[in-house]
Enzyme design. Structure first.
Site, mmCIF file in Angstrom:
data_model
loop_
_atom_site.group_PDB
_atom_site.id
_atom_site.type_symbol
_atom_site.label_atom_id
_atom_site.label_comp_id
_atom_site.label_asym_id
_atom_site.label_seq_id
_atom_site.Cartn_x
_atom_site.Cartn_y
_atom_site.Cartn_z
ATOM 1 C CD GLU A 152 -2.326 -1.338 2.079
ATOM 2 O OE1 GLU A 152 -2.601 -0.585 3.368
ATOM 3 O OE2 GLU A 152 -3.536 -2.107 2.141
ATOM 4 C CG ASP A 180 -7.449 -5.216 4.997
ATOM 5 O OD1 ASP A 180 -6.985 -5.903 5.639
ATOM 6 O OD2 ASP A 180 -7.547 -4.086 4.541
ATOM 7 C CD GLU A 214 -9.928 -1.430 7.898
ATOM 8 O OE1 GLU A 214 -9.072 -1.586 8.451
ATOM 9 O OE2 GLU A 214 -9.787 -1.522 6.530
ATOM 10 C CD1 TRP A 274 -7.001 -2.514 -2.816
ATOM 11 C CD2 TRP A 274 -6.836 -0.433 -3.490
ATOM 12 N NE1 TRP A 274 -6.032 -2.364 -2.428
ATOM 13 C CE2 TRP A 274 -5.384 -0.945 -2.810
ATOM 14 C CE3 TRP A 274 -6.466 0.588 -4.543
ATOM 15 C CZ2 TRP A 274 -4.469 0.173 -2.825
ATOM 16 C CZ3 TRP A 274 -5.404 1.635 -4.248
ATOM 17 C CH2 TRP A 274 -4.461 1.422 -3.899
HETATM 18 O O1 GCW Z 1 -6.484 -2.926 5.732
HETATM 19 C C1 GCW Z 1 -5.970 -1.653 5.137
HETATM 20 C C2 GCW Z 1 -5.815 -0.705 5.602
HETATM 21 C C3 GCW Z 1 -5.846 -0.091 6.384
HETATM 22 C C4 GCW Z 1 -4.158 -0.519 7.359
HETATM 23 C C5 GCW Z 1 -3.734 -1.839 6.227
HETATM 24 C C6 GCW Z 1 -2.936 -2.843 7.232
HETATM 25 C C7 GCW Z 1 -2.482 0.765 8.032
HETATM 26 O O2 GCW Z 1 -7.484 -0.387 5.694
HETATM 27 O O3 GCW Z 1 -5.515 1.138 6.594
HETATM 28 O O4 GCW Z 1 -3.055 -0.184 6.995
HETATM 29 O O5 GCW Z 1 -5.193 -2.807 6.325
HETATM 30 O O6 GCW Z 1 -3.046 -3.576 7.808
HETATM 31 O O7 GCW Z 1 -1.578 -2.263 6.350
#
Ligand code: GCW
Length: 747
Positions: A328, A412, A440, A589
């Site tokens: 990311e 995730d 989240e 995504w």
């Molecule tokens: O799920 C995603 C999140 C990001 C996060 C990333 C990660 C800290 O949306 O906000 O970044 O994972 O775990 O690195």
């Protein structure tokens, strides 16, 4: 100087406490209440599960009125004593004496090496302590100089602290003081929180206010709240915390920030907690102190060594680094054509002389080369397979002080994911489980979703690695090749008065901590003990509360992503449904990438004809997941693309089955809401009303999820709604038009 001030403060505090209880030594002090204190007295939630409410008179009968310690004193012993004093005074309504000689009924804290003479059971206690390691404890009724006392014993100070908390917990659960007998040790030496807290005090995916860490005011101003944070964590056995976001900034390694971290470390140390920092791969380059960030460049390695030395000068027990690299937008060793092991080992060598560790995250996407190839029309790699592809070949290539930190599932932190395939595939590498405590993808702090069941489900997942029983918990414990890992939870803690934004989100912190200590605990049992301490040890509260908690996460799965669907959430903020999104920069995504719904069916084919990542699981597991008939229905659409007419075990076809799940999710929230309403007579108005409002909002949002998803899947499938199904309240266009530019938690 700071130490002296801290001591002075502690002395003043103790003086203040004693003067609140002028009758500290008078055996005749009358109890402050003859019935349990009013359970309806308002609570703002600050006390968490450490409320120490007065017990019914009968339950107080054998509670000690004195706390005695044997052997040399230490800040950790002081913390244990202070907690016992606070807890016992709260539960008995009577003052509690510290020190002096043991009397009948006293609680005695002693290290194994300092067992008091006059103890009748010395040999038995020594034997019992032997297997308990440096963090374990035991609590038993023993005889000291012929008098019955409660002994809390451990091999090291921190065990005495953990034992004190464990004993207080039992008392809060209503166990009679003379009936408590405990012996416990953790299997995992590394039990940490990961704060995704930024240096400007915003929190990525934080829904409980600003960061608890007031970086700006540190180190000059140290918020007393940090001590309560440490107490809460120590009460569960959490022994480390990563202060800052994995999306890290170079500045966190500046001398200024190290001093801030050191001030926090000073507060946490007596409670057995170490401080760790997330570091940005390119730090030396960004600070213009090296010409590259290539891990094989000697100047880069030398820079990190110097930096580690500098940190340890200020924080002698610093835990180490957490790293998000090549993910990311974060830089990493792949930028220099080096692999993750080369990157991690370079950092590990800087920390090794100080016994520090590197927790290297496996949350990665396709490599830059693969992205390039995909852009040129090549295959888009299944995101669920990326971590395995990049990390599995590196098994055995990491230095001893590197642990690879793997999210519970391969995508995730979804409401449900099958366990990450890496857990069954890295026997020679210590693995750290990364759970997300902050919700989240599960409705933030608004939705009541108890994660104990999610954590339990993953820890109990049988990887069948080596063709034998090998649960994820066993993998973490090193059952395959002795590589003992750890467990990390992305914190849901902020500066909000109740810490987590809602009362029930406290339970997720609690459940994480309890399972970090003992991976075999039962989610329902944890829910019950949390409810007893948080509300009251009264079946009229505990039974319905535990029941609400136990059904809550399944409800979320049903109204958001049933049957193995995943990642249907709104772009960026992840609030609310957005299954229609299909225009993001990266294919993987897009919600549409994950559900693949169309006229022919729905779901992601991860079998041999699809992305083939099922083969990343051990053969036995892979066989089970390869066939829709043997795939558990909760993972069905995770692994298979199936026609809408696919026959489900219920007898229904897939389309009405999917709708039934959405409906069930909404009905479950309605049922949770109704049960909560019946609890009004038993819960204080403040927490009752706040929870009631959140449940009402959750109900509305569950309905929204259900309606929007059904509207969308109906649109793409072209199927009519079954006769008995209620039509969505609004048009698909309406749901698609909703925007949430100010949703919280984006850091
Ligand atoms: O799920 C995603 C999140 C990001 C996060 C990333 C990660 C800290 O949306 O906000 O970044 O994972 O775990 O690195």
């Amino acid at each position: 100087m700071q130490r002296i001030l801290a001591r002075l403060y502690a002395a003043l505090l103790l003086g203040a406490m004693l003067s609140t209880f002028p009758a500290a030594h008078a055996a005749t002090a009358a109890p402050i209440a003859s019935t349990p204190a009013d359970p309806l007295a308002d609570s703002d939630g600050y006390d968490l599960w450490l409320r120490y409410r007065p017990l019914p008179v009968a339950g107080r009968a054998h509670l000690p009125a004195a706390v005695v310690t044997a052997g040399a004193d230490s800040p950790t012993l002081q913390a244990a004593r202070a907690e016992l004093q606070r807890g016992l005074a709260g539960m008995t309504g009577k003052p509690v004496a510290i020190g002096g000689g043991a009397r009948a009924g006293s609680v005695v804290l002693a290290r194994g090496a300092d067992l008091p003479s006059g103890l009748a059971e010395t040999n038995a206690v020594r034997d019992a302590l032997r297997p308990l390691g440096s963090e374990g404890y035991l609590v038993r009724r023993v005889h000291l100089n012929g008098m019955p006392v409660t002994l809390i014993a451990a091999n090291a100070d921190v065990g005495l602290l953990y034992g004190s908390f464990a004993w207080l917990r039992q008392l809060q659960l209503g166990t009679a003081a003379d009936g408590v007998a405990l012996a416990s040790r953790p299997q995992l030496p590394l039990r940490v929180l990961n704060h995704w807290d930024n240096l400007d005090r915003t929190v990525e995916r934080g829904y409980a206010g600003e960061s608890i860490w007031n970086f700006w005011e540190l180190p000059g101003v140290v918020d007393p709240r940090y001590t309560d944070y440490a107490r809460a964590n120590a009460s569960l056995g959490i022994n480390g915390t990563v202060l800052n976001n994995v999306n890290a900034k170079a500045e966190v390694l500046s001398a200024d920030f190290i001093a801030k971290a050191a001030a926090v470390a000073d507060v946490l140390r007596p409670y057995g907690m170490r401080v760790y920092l997330s570091v940005r791969w390119s730090t030396p380059l960004e600070l213009k102190e090296t010409k590259t960030a290539d891990p094989l460049d000697p100047d880069v390695a030398a820079w990190w060594k110097r930096k580690a030395d500098e940190i340890y000068k200020t924080i002698p027990d610093f835990g180490g680094f957490l790293v998000k690299a090549n993910s990311e937008g974060q830089p990493g060793p792949q930028d220099y054509h080096r692999n993750h092991a080369e990157g991690a080992n370079m950092l590990a060598r800087a920390l090794a002389p100080h016994h520090g560790i590197v927790m290297w995250r496996a949350f990665v996407y396709a490599s830059p080369d693969e992205v390039k190839a995909a852009k040129a029309g090549g295959p888009v790699h299944d995101r669920a397979g990326q971590a395995y592809e990049q990390f599995q070949p590196l098994d055995g290539k990491f230095d001893d002080n590197v642990l690879v930190q793997v999210k519970n599932g391969a995508i995730d932190f979804q409401p449900r994911e099958p366990a990450h395939p890496l857990f069954g595939a890295m026997p020679k590498t210590p693995l750290v489980m990364e759970f997300q405590i902050t919700k989240e993808y599960l409705g933030y702090a608004m939705h009541l979703a108890y994660l104990g069941t999610l954590f339990e489900e993953t820890l109990r997942f049988d990887t069948r690695a080596g063709n034998r029983d090998m649960t994820v918990a066993q993998v973490l414990e090193g059952a395959q090749a002795g590589k003992v890992g750890g467990i990390a939870g992305v914190a849901n803690i902020g500066s909000s008065r109740n810490w987590t934004g809602s009362t029930f989100d406290q339970a997720n912190w609690y459940a994480f901590g309890r399972l970090a200590w003992d991976q075999r605990l039962d989610a329902r049992a944890i829910a019950r003990e949390w409810a007893m301490q948080t509300f009251a040890p009264d079946a009229r509260v505990v039974d319905p509360v535990a029941d609400i908690m136990m059904r809550s996460r399944e409800a979320v799965v049903d109204y958001m992503t049933p049957l193995g669907l995943h990642h249907l959430m709104g772009t960026g903020h992840h609030h609310g449904p957005a299954p229609w999104v299909n225009n993001l920069e990266r294919a993987d995504w897009n919600p549409a990438y994950y559900h693949r719904a169309g006229p022919d069916g729905i779901g992601f084919d991860r079998g041999a004809k699809g992305s083939d990542v099922i083969k990343q699981y051990a053969p036995e597991v892979a066989r089970r997941f390869a066939d829709p008939a043997t795939t558990p229905s909760e993972f069905l659409l995770w692994f298979h693309h199936l026609p809408w007419t696919y026959k489900m075990p219920s007898g229904r076809t897939l389309w009405p089955e999917l709708i039934a799940h959405y409906d069930r999710g909404v009905d479950e929230v309605a049922a949770m809401e109704a049960s909560w309403q019946r609890l009004r007579p038993f819960v204080d108005a403040r927490r009752f009303d706040d929870t009631a409002r959140r449940l009402a909002q959750q109900h509305r949002e569950a309905q929204w999820w259900r309606d929007a998803c059904i509207a969308y899947f109906q649109h793409v499938s072209g199927l009519p709604l079954p006769a008995d199904v209620r039509a969505p309240a609004q048009s698909l266009q309406y749901y698609e038009s909703l925007r949430f530019p100010y949703a919280p938690g984006r850091g």
